[in-house]
Design a protein around this motif. Structure first.
Motif, mmCIF file in Angstrom:
data_model
loop_
_atom_site.group_PDB
_atom_site.id
_atom_site.type_symbol
_atom_site.label_atom_id
_atom_site.label_comp_id
_atom_site.label_asym_id
_atom_site.label_seq_id
_atom_site.Cartn_x
_atom_site.Cartn_y
_atom_site.Cartn_z
ATOM 1 N N THR A 56 0.856 -1.192 0.000
ATOM 2 C CA THR A 56 0.000 0.000 0.000
ATOM 3 C C THR A 56 0.894 1.245 0.000
ATOM 4 O O THR A 56 2.124 1.139 0.013
ATOM 5 C CB THR A 56 -0.916 0.046 1.238
ATOM 6 N N SER A 57 0.263 2.392 0.035
ATOM 7 C CA SER A 57 1.026 3.643 0.063
ATOM 8 C C SER A 57 1.814 3.792 1.366
ATOM 9 O O SER A 57 2.734 4.612 1.446
ATOM 10 C CB SER A 57 0.079 4.836 -0.106
ATOM 11 N N ARG A 58 1.470 3.007 2.398
ATOM 12 C CA ARG A 58 2.163 3.092 3.682
ATOM 13 C C ARG A 58 3.284 2.048 3.831
ATOM 14 O O ARG A 58 4.012 2.064 4.824
ATOM 15 C CB ARG A 58 1.161 2.927 4.830
ATOM 16 N N THR A 59 3.403 1.154 2.855
ATOM 17 C CA THR A 59 4.424 0.108 2.957
ATOM 18 C C THR A 59 5.811 0.708 2.844
ATOM 19 O O THR A 59 6.095 1.471 1.915
ATOM 20 C CB THR A 59 4.226 -0.957 1.860
ATOM 21 N N ALA A 60 6.680 0.353 3.794
ATOM 22 C CA ALA A 60 8.049 0.864 3.804
ATOM 23 C C ALA A 60 9.085 -0.222 3.551
ATOM 24 O O ALA A 60 10.189 0.070 3.090
ATOM 25 C CB ALA A 60 8.344 1.534 5.144
ATOM 26 N N ALA A 61 8.740 -1.485 3.855
ATOM 27 C CA ALA A 61 9.755 -2.534 3.768
ATOM 28 C C ALA A 61 9.108 -3.912 3.617
ATOM 29 O O ALA A 61 7.918 -4.099 3.874
ATOM 30 C CB ALA A 61 10.646 -2.509 5.014
ATOM 31 N N ILE A 62 9.933 -4.849 3.193
ATOM 32 C CA ILE A 62 9.580 -6.269 3.110
ATOM 33 C C ILE A 62 10.645 -7.036 3.872
ATOM 34 O O ILE A 62 11.842 -6.781 3.695
ATOM 35 C CB ILE A 62 9.564 -6.766 1.645
ATOM 36 N N GLY A 81 10.371 -4.865 -4.554
ATOM 37 C CA GLY A 81 10.871 -3.751 -3.766
ATOM 38 C C GLY A 81 11.308 -2.578 -4.621
ATOM 39 O O GLY A 81 11.004 -1.413 -4.310
ATOM 40 N N GLN A 82 12.003 -2.868 -5.706
ATOM 41 C CA GLN A 82 12.473 -1.803 -6.590
ATOM 42 C C GLN A 82 11.316 -1.071 -7.263
ATOM 43 O O GLN A 82 11.347 0.163 -7.400
ATOM 44 C CB GLN A 82 13.425 -2.387 -7.631
ATOM 45 N N ARG A 83 10.283 -1.817 -7.665
ATOM 46 C CA ARG A 83 9.141 -1.178 -8.328
ATOM 47 C C ARG A 83 8.433 -0.195 -7.407
ATOM 48 O O ARG A 83 7.879 0.808 -7.854
ATOM 49 C CB ARG A 83 8.138 -2.236 -8.814
ATOM 50 N N HIS A 84 8.429 -0.507 -6.117
ATOM 51 C CA HIS A 84 7.670 0.320 -5.173
ATOM 52 C C HIS A 84 8.564 1.152 -4.245
ATOM 53 O O HIS A 84 8.051 1.801 -3.325
ATOM 54 C CB HIS A 84 6.745 -0.579 -4.346
ATOM 55 N N GLY A 85 9.864 1.105 -4.460
ATOM 56 C CA GLY A 85 10.773 1.885 -3.626
ATOM 57 C C GLY A 85 10.826 1.412 -2.189
ATOM 58 O O GLY A 85 10.882 2.232 -1.257
ATOM 59 N N LEU A 86 10.845 0.093 -1.988
ATOM 60 C CA LEU A 86 10.791 -0.480 -0.648
ATOM 61 C C LEU A 86 12.141 -1.074 -0.238
ATOM 62 O O LEU A 86 12.869 -1.631 -1.051
ATOM 63 C CB LEU A 86 9.724 -1.585 -0.584
ATOM 64 N N LEU A 87 12.411 -1.005 1.058
ATOM 65 C CA LEU A 87 13.551 -1.694 1.639
ATOM 66 C C LEU A 87 13.236 -3.191 1.693
ATOM 67 O O LEU A 87 12.143 -3.591 2.097
ATOM 68 C CB LEU A 87 13.786 -1.162 3.056
ATOM 69 N N VAL A 88 14.172 -4.032 1.249
ATOM 70 C CA VAL A 88 14.000 -5.485 1.316
ATOM 71 C C VAL A 88 15.085 -6.050 2.229
ATOM 72 O O VAL A 88 16.276 -5.965 1.915
ATOM 73 C CB VAL A 88 14.070 -6.139 -0.079
ATOM 74 N N LEU A 89 14.662 -6.615 3.360
ATOM 75 C CA LEU A 89 15.580 -7.231 4.315
ATOM 76 C C LEU A 89 15.420 -8.745 4.265
ATOM 77 O O LEU A 89 14.319 -9.252 4.038
ATOM 78 C CB LEU A 89 15.291 -6.738 5.730
ATOM 79 N N GLU A 90 16.512 -9.446 4.492
ATOM 80 C CA GLU A 90 16.474 -10.912 4.504
ATOM 81 C C GLU A 90 16.857 -11.434 5.886
ATOM 82 O O GLU A 90 17.777 -10.919 6.518
ATOM 83 C CB GLU A 90 17.458 -11.479 3.486
#
Length: 220
Positions: A56-62, A81-90
């Motif tokens: 959603t518009s509030r999503t910051a990370a995965i 993550g790249q499409r939505h500008g999100l941080l991806v942590l593993e």
């Protein structure tokens, strides 16, 4: 890591519900809201399509959690993550010593070839078999829990890897559709695959499971 990246109050973080509660707790401790997405039925890790649908518009990370020694499809998840500008942590798992991986794979291959009446794991993508997780599909006959009790009664240790998905826990209860997560929680069973197992012990596992396999419908 979430706090260091500026994730906090008002943010959402997409996480799996199939697994340990610690990931959702870490999101909550950072002040953000954990949002649960479904898993892929083969890897038991976050499914990229389900993650994308949860954004959603509030999503910051995965937060991606690798499961049972089978890695998530990290390339597709990073693409989301790249499409939505999100941080991806593993989050990885405790490492299996390198010299044990080949032995675990050898034992897993033996079980793959010999087990009947359960669905064996897909060994692709460099599976290290931290756990050897089969599915015992319920069909009105003995279900996973009854199967596990019977196998233990024949002297084989086994365990339910995820007893309760996080979205069912009181502190994180959500009204969300996660069919693959629910199915995996109800059907999965971890059988021994340790490098220390002898051939006789491996035969005992197969014998115990196959003696019960005839009570189950064939797994396709």
């Amino acid at each position: 890591m979430l706090r260091a990246a500026g994730v906090g109050l008002g943010d959402e973080v997409v996480v799996p519900a199939f697994g340990n509660v610690e990931v959702a707790e870490a999101v909550a401790m950072a002040g953000a809201l954990p949002v649960f997405a479904d898993i892929h039925p083969v890897t038991y890790c976050l499914d990229a399509s389900a993650v994308e649908a949860a954004v959603t518009s509030r999503t910051a990370a995965i937060v991606v959690v690798h499961r049972f020694g089978r890695p998530a499809d990290i390339a597709r998840l990073h693409a989301v993550g790249q499409r939505h500008g999100l941080l991806v942590l593993e989050q990885g798992e405790s490492e299996v010593p390198y010299d044990e991986i080949a032995q675990r794979r050898e034992r897993a291959s033996y079980l793959d070839a010999k087990l009947r009446g359960v669905r064996t794991p897909d060994g692709g993508d460099g599976h290290t078999y931290q756990q050897y997780v089969v599915r015992v599909p319920g069909n009105g006959r003995p279900d996973r829990d009854a199967f596990a009790r019977a196998v233990r009664g024949r002297g084989v240790e086994c365990r339910v890897p995820v007893k309760t998905p996080v979205h069912r826990l009181p502190e994180f209860r959500r009204c969300v559709a996660l069919p693959e997560t629910e199915r995996a929680a109800d059907e999965t069973l971890a059988l021994p695959v340790d490098a220390s197992l002898t051939k006789r012990e491996m035969q005992r596992i197969v014998s115990a499971c196959n003696a019960l396999g005839g009570l189950l419908q064939p797994a396709f």
